[in-house]
Write a protein that holds these residues in place. Sequence first.
Motif, PDB file in Angstrom:
ATOM      1  N   ALA A  23      56.563  50.927 -72.322  1.00 32.71           N
ATOM      2  CA  ALA A  23      57.870  51.195 -71.723  1.00 32.71           C
ATOM      3  C   ALA A  23      58.992  50.625 -72.585  1.00 32.71           C
ATOM      4  O   ALA A  23      60.026  51.276 -72.790  1.00 32.71           O
ATOM      5  CB  ALA A  23      57.930  50.607 -70.313  1.00 32.71           C
ATOM      6  N   ALA A  27      61.869  52.900 -74.324  1.00 32.84           N
ATOM      7  CA  ALA A  27      63.156  52.781 -73.648  1.00 32.84           C
ATOM      8  C   ALA A  27      64.333  52.935 -74.603  1.00 32.84           C
ATOM      9  O   ALA A  27      64.310  52.439 -75.735  1.00 32.84           O
ATOM     10  CB  ALA A  27      63.249  51.432 -72.932  1.00 32.84           C
ATOM     11  N   LYS A 284      60.125  52.014 -67.672  1.00 31.96           N
ATOM     12  CA  LYS A 284      61.105  52.368 -68.701  1.00 31.96           C
ATOM     13  C   LYS A 284      62.529  52.215 -68.171  1.00 31.96           C
ATOM     14  O   LYS A 284      63.414  51.677 -68.855  1.00 31.96           O
ATOM     15  CB  LYS A 284      60.850  53.799 -69.178  1.00 31.96           C
ATOM     16  CG  LYS A 284      61.822  54.323 -70.230  1.00 31.96           C
ATOM     17  CD  LYS A 284      61.353  55.687 -70.715  1.00 31.96           C
ATOM     18  CE  LYS A 284      62.349  56.326 -71.686  1.00 31.96           C
ATOM     19  NZ  LYS A 284      63.528  56.871 -70.974  1.00 31.96           N
TER      20      LYS A 284
END
Length: 324
Positions: A23, A27, A284
């Motif tokens: 994540a 991101a 995320k």
Amino acid sequence: MHKPVQWGVLGAAKFARHFMAPAIHAANGAQLAGLATSDTAKADPFRAFCPDLTVYESYDALLADPQIEAVYIPLPNHLHVEWSLKAMDAGKHVLCEKPMAMTAAEFDSLIRKRDETGLLAAEAYMIVHHPQWQLVRKLIADGAIGKLVHVTGAFSFDNRADTENIRNRAETGGGGLRDIGVYVIGGARYATGQEPVRVESTIKWQGGIDTFTEIRAQFPDFTYSSYVSIRMHPHQEMVFHGEGGVIRMTAPFNARVFGEARVELHRPGLEVQVTRFPGDDHYKLQVESFCRSVREGAEYSCPLEFSRGTQEMIDRVLERAVSL
């Protein structure tokens, strides 16, 4: 455009490997830059999706690197406060797995350190970043189900075969309540904005950990009941029952893993409106929100004070528990 926040991870935990490190890597506004582990072989799965990852032989070595701006801490529960404080002392922003502390009182040292340093420190309570929870909160506030009367929650899985799991060990702060009780409790608090005035509970203990916990509470405007277990078939659900309708969440805590996140709004006349969230990744979204707070000063939706409130209710559940 802001430079991406440079992230380091303390420990090659399974959860970090499967969820949070990917994540961070995916991101917007974040860059997964470092991993601290004394076993370099454990870094290989992380390097598989992040080849440029720097691996440090110790947590202290990662914290000493001025290039690392923020750290994610997925260590066993009893180590969270210690390493969160060390990270802030090293000038790092902190996102720490839940429960960030073992008691509500322990949050006070984290809050003081956050305020002294001016750094962002938060519990990795990802569900509040998911749009399904933001929708439920708005529906309740807007009166979509009329006066709220009762809230129910459930979260369970069965990990009895995984005897080495930290959730099955008392010395590492294991048990179902601390691991997943934060969701049925914090979710109700987040969606309603209310705090309990009375708490009762029943707990089944096994080897020093709670394997089943039933919670009953009175909030100012509604009653509440929930249970969590690490010895039952996997299940999760949250239901908000009002005088004029019902809101049901089908995958409130492990969206996409447990199943598609859906919010059902049941109205008079057997009308059901369903809002689906097939692709939203709350891990995320959590990282992106954290990075916006670091770079832009945006308000963070899960401050330490909120997490302290959840832990305070957990403390009360443990204090008032009747053993099965």
